[in-house]
Design a protein around this motif. Structure first.
Motif, PDB file in Angstrom:
ATOM      1  N   LYS A  37      43.228  14.774 -14.765  1.00  0.00           N
ATOM      2  CA  LYS A  37      42.225  13.778 -14.406  1.00  0.00           C
ATOM      3  C   LYS A  37      41.782  13.859 -12.949  1.00  0.00           C
ATOM      4  N   SER A  38      41.999  14.997 -12.295  1.00  0.00           N
ATOM      5  CA  SER A  38      41.595  15.177 -10.900  1.00  0.00           C
ATOM      6  C   SER A  38      40.101  14.930 -10.759  1.00  0.00           C
ATOM      7  N   VAL A  39      39.737  13.966  -9.944  1.00  0.00           N
ATOM      8  CA  VAL A  39      38.333  13.592  -9.824  1.00  0.00           C
ATOM      9  C   VAL A  39      37.549  14.644  -9.036  1.00  0.00           C
ATOM     10  N   GLU A  40      37.911  14.884  -7.787  1.00  0.00           N
ATOM     11  CA  GLU A  40      37.120  15.796  -6.951  1.00  0.00           C
ATOM     12  C   GLU A  40      37.112  17.218  -7.501  1.00  0.00           C
ATOM     13  N   ASP A  41      38.284  17.745  -7.864  1.00  0.00           N
ATOM     14  CA  ASP A  41      38.334  19.109  -8.395  1.00  0.00           C
ATOM     15  C   ASP A  41      37.583  19.217  -9.712  1.00  0.00           C
ATOM     16  N   GLY A  42      37.729  18.208 -10.568  1.00  0.00           N
ATOM     17  CA  GLY A  42      37.054  18.221 -11.856  1.00  0.00           C
ATOM     18  C   GLY A  42      35.541  18.150 -11.708  1.00  0.00           C
ATOM     19  N   ILE A  61      23.253   9.789 -22.055  1.00  0.00           N
ATOM     20  CA  ILE A  61      22.034   9.838 -21.240  1.00  0.00           C
ATOM     21  C   ILE A  61      21.980   8.618 -20.311  1.00  0.00           C
ATOM     22  N   LYS A  62      22.332   7.439 -20.829  1.00  0.00           N
ATOM     23  CA  LYS A  62      22.367   6.232 -19.991  1.00  0.00           C
ATOM     24  C   LYS A  62      23.368   6.398 -18.852  1.00  0.00           C
ATOM     25  N   GLU A  63      24.537   6.983 -19.162  1.00  0.00           N
ATOM     26  CA  GLU A  63      25.526   7.193 -18.107  1.00  0.00           C
ATOM     27  C   GLU A  63      25.008   8.144 -17.038  1.00  0.00           C
ATOM     28  N   TYR A  64      24.377   9.221 -17.455  1.00  0.00           N
ATOM     29  CA  TYR A  64      23.832  10.159 -16.467  1.00  0.00           C
ATOM     30  C   TYR A  64      22.843   9.462 -15.543  1.00  0.00           C
ATOM     31  N   LYS A  65      22.008   8.616 -16.117  1.00  0.00           N
ATOM     32  CA  LYS A  65      20.996   7.937 -15.315  1.00  0.00           C
ATOM     33  C   LYS A  65      21.592   6.903 -14.361  1.00  0.00           C
ATOM     34  N   SER A  66      22.727   6.308 -14.724  1.00  0.00           N
ATOM     35  CA  SER A  66      23.302   5.263 -13.872  1.00  0.00           C
ATOM     36  C   SER A  66      24.458   5.760 -13.006  1.00  0.00           C
ATOM     37  N   TYR A  67      24.847   7.027 -13.173  1.00  0.00           N
ATOM     38  CA  TYR A  67      25.973   7.577 -12.399  1.00  0.00           C
ATOM     39  C   TYR A  67      25.594   7.588 -10.926  1.00  0.00           C
ATOM     40  N   LEU A  79      29.176  10.382  -0.382  1.00  0.00           N
ATOM     41  CA  LEU A  79      30.489  11.011  -0.298  1.00  0.00           C
ATOM     42  C   LEU A  79      30.682  11.868  -1.546  1.00  0.00           C
ATOM     43  N   ASP A  80      30.484  13.154  -1.394  1.00  0.00           N
ATOM     44  CA  ASP A  80      30.565  14.083  -2.515  1.00  0.00           C
ATOM     45  C   ASP A  80      31.930  14.003  -3.178  1.00  0.00           C
ATOM     46  N   GLY A  81      31.945  13.995  -4.503  1.00  0.00           N
ATOM     47  CA  GLY A  81      33.201  13.971  -5.236  1.00  0.00           C
ATOM     48  C   GLY A  81      33.819  12.597  -5.363  1.00  0.00           C
ATOM     49  N   GLN A  82      33.091  11.549  -4.967  1.00  0.00           N
ATOM     50  CA  GLN A  82      33.623  10.196  -5.042  1.00  0.00           C
ATOM     51  C   GLN A  82      32.645   9.297  -5.798  1.00  0.00           C
ATOM     52  N   PRO A  83      32.658   9.366  -7.123  1.00  0.00           N
ATOM     53  CA  PRO A  83      31.743   8.528  -7.897  1.00  0.00           C
ATOM     54  C   PRO A  83      32.167   7.071  -7.882  1.00  0.00           C
TER      55      PRO A  83
END
Length: 114
Positions: A37-42, A61-67, A79-83
């Protein structure tokens, strides 16, 4: 699992938050692998390939639009890698499967996800 056509030898990448369900599936003869479940590496790995989304996969599709990503409080830079942890269940599942499979096989691959 059998009713929907999942074969016992198929890879099933499971969230480690549910160890009892993992044990149940393994006891039933399924090939369950605990997801990394590594966030940044994944996320970094998933960015390297393409993801194909079926046009009828409305929830994904909804998730992609709201991510969205966290921002530095001072600079406002992303901050890249930090959703931001919201509306991301399918995104997480995609990341778990792709990144864990990659680590298992040490191959770069493109995986379809619907």
């Amino acid at each position: 699992m059998n009713e929907i056509g999942i074969k016992p030898h198929s890879y099933i990448f499971a969230d480690t938050a549910e160890p009892d369900k993992i044990a149940e599936l393994r006891n039933a003869g399924f090939n369950v692998i605990e997801a990394d479940k590594s966030v940044e590496d994944g996320i970094d790995y998933c960015k390297r390939g393409k993801t194909y989304v079926h046009p009828e996969s409305s929830n994904l599709i909804k998730e992609y639009k709201s991510y969205s990503w966290k921002k530095d409080a001072k600079t406002g830079e992303i901050l890249d890698g930090q959703p931001i942890k919201a509306h991301d269940h399918l995104q997480d599942a995609k990341r778990y499967a792709r990144y864990t499979y990659y680590k298992l096989t040490t191959n770069k691959l493109e995986v379809g996800f619907v």
